[in-house]
Enzyme design. Structure first.
Site, PDB file in Angstrom:
ATOM      1  CB  SER A  87      -4.376  -6.549   4.556  1.00  0.00           C
ATOM      2  OG  SER A  87      -3.871  -5.298   4.156  1.00  0.00           O
ATOM      3  CG  HIS A 116      -1.881  -1.070   1.339  1.00  0.00           C
ATOM      4  ND1 HIS A 116      -1.984  -1.856   2.474  1.00  0.00           N
ATOM      5  CD2 HIS A 116      -2.816  -1.541   0.480  1.00  0.00           C
ATOM      6  CE1 HIS A 116      -2.951  -2.752   2.302  1.00  0.00           C
ATOM      7  NE2 HIS A 116      -3.466  -2.571   1.085  1.00  0.00           N
ATOM      8  CE  LYS A 130     -10.611  -7.772   1.750  1.00  0.00           C
ATOM      9  NZ  LYS A 130      -9.332  -7.143   1.463  1.00  0.00           N
ATOM     10  NE  ARG A 180      -2.602  -8.719  -4.150  1.00  0.00           N
ATOM     11  CZ  ARG A 180      -3.561  -8.571  -3.264  1.00  0.00           C
ATOM     12  NH1 ARG A 180      -3.362  -7.840  -2.213  1.00  0.00           N
ATOM     13  NH2 ARG A 180      -4.720  -9.160  -3.401  1.00  0.00           N
TER      14      ARG A 180
END
Length: 176
Positions: free
Chosen positions: A140, A29, A53, A102
């Site tokens: 994360s 990040h 989440k 990613r």
């Protein structure tokens, strides 16, 4: 001088909003924000209150971690948000939503979100940046899972996130 640039944009600050869960903030990040500053004048990092989440950290904690990491950069602002991202972006005067990719697996979801945001607010663009190759493997979620299992994740997250993660997991923090 670019004669094709609209006169109304002259002198206008180019603001991008970088939304996410940031639970916890990773060096991926951080890298994305630093690289985006080559493109935009100002980055607003925006931890989301609502997320599919289940965050380990509260919205207030996530905002504070990001603030600690970027405290010395006046071009980076941090504000948590609730509700529709495009509404928040409009209120904050952003011209773009910044998203990191990613792998190919990220693209389908991000593409759908970008199209929906474009449909809701055609004047706010979504800009994708590839994650720096050093951080392609981390997220994360992976960092949290590894830390829960006792792995040393300190090289993957900034100190403010690492210290809070250790505290949350009840792991002793070594003296330095």
């Amino acid at each position: 001088m670019d004669t094709h640039a609209p006169a109304a944009d002259a002198g206008r600050r180019r603001v991008a909003i970088y939304p996410g869960t940031f639970d916890p903030l990773t060096f991926g990040h951080v890298s994305l924000v630093k690289r985006a500053l080559d493109v935009f004048d100002h980055i607003l990092v925006a931890p989301a209150a609502a997320t599919p989440k289940t965050p380990m950290f509260s919205l207030e904690e996530r905002v504070e971690i990001v603030r600690e990491v970027f405290h010395d950069n006046p071009r980076v602002e941090v504000a948590g948000f609730q509700g529709l991202l495009v509404e928040f972006a409009r209120r904050r005067g952003a011209c773009a939503i910044l998203r990191g990719l990613r792998a190919v697996s990220d693209f389908e979801y991000e593409f759908q979100m970008a199209l929906m945001n474009r449909r809701l607010e055609k004047h706010i663009q979504t800009v994708f940046l590839m994650t720096d190759y050093r951080w392609l493997f981390i997220s994360s979620t992976i960092v949290k899972e590894a830390a829960k299992a006792g792995a040393d994740v300190r090289s993957m997250i900034p100190d403010p996130a690492w210290f809070r993660l250790q505290e949350r997991l009840g792991h002793p923090v070594p003296c330095e």
